[in-house]
Design a protein around this motif. Structure first.
Motif, PDB file in Angstrom:
ATOM      1  N   LYS A  32      47.943  44.428  48.177  1.00  0.00           N
ATOM      2  CA  LYS A  32      48.347  43.954  46.677  1.00  0.00           C
ATOM      3  C   LYS A  32      49.395  44.443  45.220  1.00  0.00           C
ATOM      4  O   LYS A  32      49.505  44.034  44.626  1.00  0.00           O
ATOM      5  N   GLU A  36      51.966  42.557  43.267  1.00  0.00           N
ATOM      6  CA  GLU A  36      51.958  42.375  41.967  1.00  0.00           C
ATOM      7  C   GLU A  36      53.370  42.422  41.699  1.00  0.00           C
ATOM      8  O   GLU A  36      52.779  42.472  40.558  1.00  0.00           O
ATOM      9  N   CYS A  39      55.343  39.708  41.561  1.00  0.00           N
ATOM     10  CA  CYS A  39      54.786  39.014  40.204  1.00  0.00           C
ATOM     11  C   CYS A  39      55.513  38.935  38.919  1.00  0.00           C
ATOM     12  O   CYS A  39      55.596  38.405  37.675  1.00  0.00           O
ATOM     13  N   GLU A  40      54.568  40.331  38.845  1.00  0.00           N
ATOM     14  CA  GLU A  40      55.692  41.726  37.709  1.00  0.00           C
ATOM     15  C   GLU A  40      57.146  40.556  37.454  1.00  0.00           C
ATOM     16  O   GLU A  40      57.296  40.365  36.327  1.00  0.00           O
ATOM     17  N   GLN A 128      45.744  37.866  40.883  1.00  0.00           N
ATOM     18  CA  GLN A 128      46.374  38.561  40.401  1.00  0.00           C
ATOM     19  C   GLN A 128      47.070  38.475  38.838  1.00  0.00           C
ATOM     20  O   GLN A 128      46.743  37.362  38.737  1.00  0.00           O
ATOM     21  N   ARG A 129      47.712  39.914  38.887  1.00  0.00           N
ATOM     22  CA  ARG A 129      47.196  40.358  36.930  1.00  0.00           C
ATOM     23  C   ARG A 129      48.540  38.858  36.679  1.00  0.00           C
ATOM     24  O   ARG A 129      48.133  38.659  35.208  1.00  0.00           O
TER      25      ARG A 129
END
Length: 316
Positions: A32, A36, A39-40, A128-129
């Motif tokens: 995870k 993240e 994705c960031e 995901q954030r």
């Protein structure tokens, strides 16, 4: 993100391939934390502003960049069509330089296949954030404004047959702006009526035919009440888009910036208050309600006080 990628390839296509590459890396990451981090990085890439070299290159060979510049009125703030006031024009603050997501969003609006590839990879990253903000930035025009592949109730796009009539608002009607805003922010409650199904059938062949037809009738009734699989998927995608947009708009509010005003402008000027409300009418009712609430929620931030009464009066 470098706009000079792959000189023999469309610049927009090259940028899109880079987006797909990072989304695939994130979807296939083992942990995870790795997902993240990737994705960031992608979020930072697509929200990065175009430097002078990138703007010059895109101006030569990217139709989407021409669209972005024309909407912004060339330099500075966005152009407002004659006879229409913008819901997102803050007079005291000029727009920042264009960001990569503005060019990519228009590219995906024209390229259904590329948009579908990005949507598929984003779906693998739900939870995901950064997944919802990335989805909102890249695919808001693809989801809300692009023409669907097939029209009609089963299509994934704006089929007017899927929705009810929009309420009409009188332009010059007396209106308390604060009351109107509060009503816009209150979610509408929808009650569905369920008609009882027969508990038994007539004996003999007629009863057998009735029993055989009952599952199909029940499925059709359920689809009318809940929606077809395509409609449910569209509702889910709009919900994710709205959730991501809310996060981005709140980021603007907390930071006192207008980095995501282009996204808000699309949702407000082109969908919520778009020409003849065509784009808004193409959304399923529940998705329409979510989008309108998100737009109304930050209308006081993006709109100048002098225009608030008129804009709220125009709000569907």
């Amino acid at each position: 993100m470098d706009a000079s990628l792959e000189p023999l390839m469309s610049v927009e296509d090259a940028l899109s391939r880079e987006v797909v590459r990072k989304l695939r890396l994130a979807a296939e990451a083992d942990t995870k934390d790795d997902r993240e981090i990737i994705c960031e990085e992608l979020f930072c890439d697509i929200t990065g502003t175009l430097d002078a070299h990138s703007q010059e290159r895109l101006a030569r060979c990217a139709p989407s960049y021409d669209d972005v510049v024309s909407l912004r009125g060339g330099a500075g703030d966005a152009a407002v069509p004659a006879g229409r006031e913008s819901a997102t024009h803050r007079e005291a603050e000029p727009l920042p330089p264009p960001a990569f997501f503005e060019v990519l969003a228009r590219f995906y609006q024209r390229s259904r296949d590329a948009g579908e590839a990005v949507a598929y990879l984003c779906q693998r990253l739900w939870g995901q954030r950064y997944a919802a903000p990335i989805f909102a930035l890249l695919l808001h025009r693809w989801l809300l404004l692009a023409q669907p592949r097939s029209a009609g109730p089963s299509g994934g796009g704006a089929g007017a047959n899927d929705v009810g009539q929009l309420p009409q608002v009188e332009e010059d009607a007396p209106l308390n702006t604060l009351t109107r805003l509060r009503s816009l922010l209150t979610p509408l409650s929808h009650s569905s009526s369920h008609s009882p199904t027969p508990s038994g059938g007539a004996p003999g062949r007629a009863g057998a035919r009735q029993d055989a037809a009952r599952p199909q009738q029940q499925q059709q009734q359920q689809e009318r009440q809940v929606g077809t699989p395509q409609q449910l998927q569209r509702i889910k995608e709009v919900s994710v888009l709205v959730m991501g947009a809310r996060q981005l708009f709140l980021g603007d509010v907390h930071a006192g910036t207008v980095r995501f005003r282009a996204l808000y402008r699309c949702m407000a000027d082109e969908v919520a208050m778009g020409p003849a409300l065509v784009a808004l009418a193409g959304l399923p009712p529940s998705a329409r309600t979510e989008l309108l609430a998100a737009v109304a929620g930050v209308l006081p931030y993006y709109a100048p006080p002098a225009d608030m009464h008129r804009l709220v009066a125009r709000f569907p």
